[in-house]
Design a protein around this motif. Structure first.
Motif, PDB file in Angstrom:
ATOM      1  N   GLN A   1       0.844  -1.184   0.000  1.00  0.00           N
ATOM      2  CA  GLN A   1       0.000   0.000   0.000  1.00  0.00           C
ATOM      3  C   GLN A   1       0.886   1.242   0.000  1.00  0.00           C
ATOM      4  OE1 GLN A   1      -3.166   0.019  -0.333  1.00  0.00           O
ATOM      5  NE2 GLN A   1      -3.712   2.133   0.075  1.00  0.00           N
ATOM      6  N   VAL A   2       0.556   2.178  -0.846  1.00  0.00           N
ATOM      7  CA  VAL A   2       1.299   3.434  -0.936  1.00  0.00           C
ATOM      8  C   VAL A   2       0.639   4.464  -0.038  1.00  0.00           C
ATOM      9  CG1 VAL A   2       2.000   5.288  -2.473  1.00  0.00           C
ATOM     10  CG2 VAL A   2       2.066   2.923  -3.271  1.00  0.00           C
ATOM     11  N   GLN A   3       1.441   5.148   0.740  1.00  0.00           N
ATOM     12  CA  GLN A   3       0.931   6.226   1.584  1.00  0.00           C
ATOM     13  C   GLN A   3       1.688   7.509   1.296  1.00  0.00           C
ATOM     14  OE1 GLN A   3       1.231   4.616   5.603  1.00  0.00           O
ATOM     15  NE2 GLN A   3      -0.963   4.141   5.548  1.00  0.00           N
ATOM     16  N   LEU A   4       0.968   8.614   1.327  1.00  0.00           N
ATOM     17  CA  LEU A   4       1.546   9.918   1.078  1.00  0.00           C
ATOM     18  C   LEU A   4       1.360  10.772   2.328  1.00  0.00           C
ATOM     19  CD1 LEU A   4       0.773   8.707  -1.767  1.00  0.00           C
ATOM     20  CD2 LEU A   4       0.513  11.061  -2.529  1.00  0.00           C
ATOM     21  N   VAL A   5       2.427  11.389   2.793  1.00  0.00           N
ATOM     22  CA  VAL A   5       2.352  12.225   3.990  1.00  0.00           C
ATOM     23  C   VAL A   5       2.958  13.592   3.683  1.00  0.00           C
ATOM     24  CG1 VAL A   5       2.996  12.486   6.401  1.00  0.00           C
ATOM     25  CG2 VAL A   5       2.503  10.206   5.490  1.00  0.00           C
ATOM     26  N   GLU A   6       2.104  14.600   3.752  1.00  0.00           N
ATOM     27  CA  GLU A   6       2.543  15.970   3.486  1.00  0.00           C
ATOM     28  C   GLU A   6       2.997  16.656   4.767  1.00  0.00           C
ATOM     29  OE1 GLU A   6      -1.345  15.463   0.959  1.00  0.00           O
ATOM     30  OE2 GLU A   6      -0.617  14.911   2.947  1.00  0.00           O
ATOM     31  N   SER A   7       3.855  17.639   4.588  1.00  0.00           N
ATOM     32  CA  SER A   7       4.276  18.489   5.696  1.00  0.00           C
ATOM     33  C   SER A   7       4.734  19.825   5.130  1.00  0.00           C
ATOM     34  CB  SER A   7       5.410  17.838   6.487  1.00  0.00           C
ATOM     35  OG  SER A   7       6.552  17.662   5.677  1.00  0.00           O
ATOM     36  N   GLY A   8       4.906  20.796   6.023  1.00  0.00           N
ATOM     37  CA  GLY A   8       5.456  22.076   5.608  1.00  0.00           C
ATOM     38  C   GLY A   8       4.482  23.228   5.533  1.00  0.00           C
ATOM     39  N   GLY A   9       3.211  22.943   5.721  1.00  0.00           N
ATOM     40  CA  GLY A   9       2.240  24.030   5.699  1.00  0.00           C
ATOM     41  C   GLY A   9       2.380  24.923   6.916  1.00  0.00           C
ATOM     42  N   GLY A  10       1.680  26.035   6.878  1.00  0.00           N
ATOM     43  CA  GLY A  10       1.729  26.957   8.004  1.00  0.00           C
ATOM     44  C   GLY A  10       1.212  28.314   7.629  1.00  0.00           C
TER      45      GLY A  10
END
Length: 123
Positions: A1-10
């Motif tokens: 299973q492929v998972q995508l995790v975003e970060s960096g917003g603000g």
């Protein structure tokens, strides 16, 4: 299973910059075309930028010259550099992956989505 995790917003002031990251699990990152979409309560989800598996990029007219998409296959990561930010860039930003560049470009039946990261640009 492929998972995508975003970060960096603000929260950032108008004219400022941010870098969003999306880390993709799985061993086949190289095979996926990657994109960043954004959505607000007032607007439908729109494709902001896309990068194909062979590094062809495409941008929405509203962000050309201000946003840059890139990928690091060694790190299974796609980035979105946001600069000269405007209040209208305020949105939830979502990372997406699809084996079909056309599907990604059309935003239909995307293989995988991240959960999003929020960007707020103050005036």
């Amino acid at each position: 299973q492929v998972q995508l995790v975003e970060s960096g917003g603000g929260l950032v002031q108008a004219g400022g910059s941010l870098r969003l990251s999306c880390v993709v699990s799985g061993r086949t990152f190289n095979a996926y075309n990657m994109g960043w979409f954004r959505q607000t309560p007032e607007k439908q989800r729109e494709l902001v930028a896309a990068i194909s598996s062979d590094n062809i990029t495409r941008y929405a007219d509203s962000v050309k010259g201000r946003f840059t998409i890139s990928r690091d296959n060694a790190k299974n990561t796609v980035y979105l550099e946001l600069s000269i930010l405007k209040p209208e860039d305020t949105a939830d930003y979502y990372c997406a992956a699809d084996r079909s560049y056309i599907q990604l470009f059309l935003g239909r039946n995307i293989d995988y989505w991240g959960k999003g990261t929020h960007v707020t640009v103050s005036s």
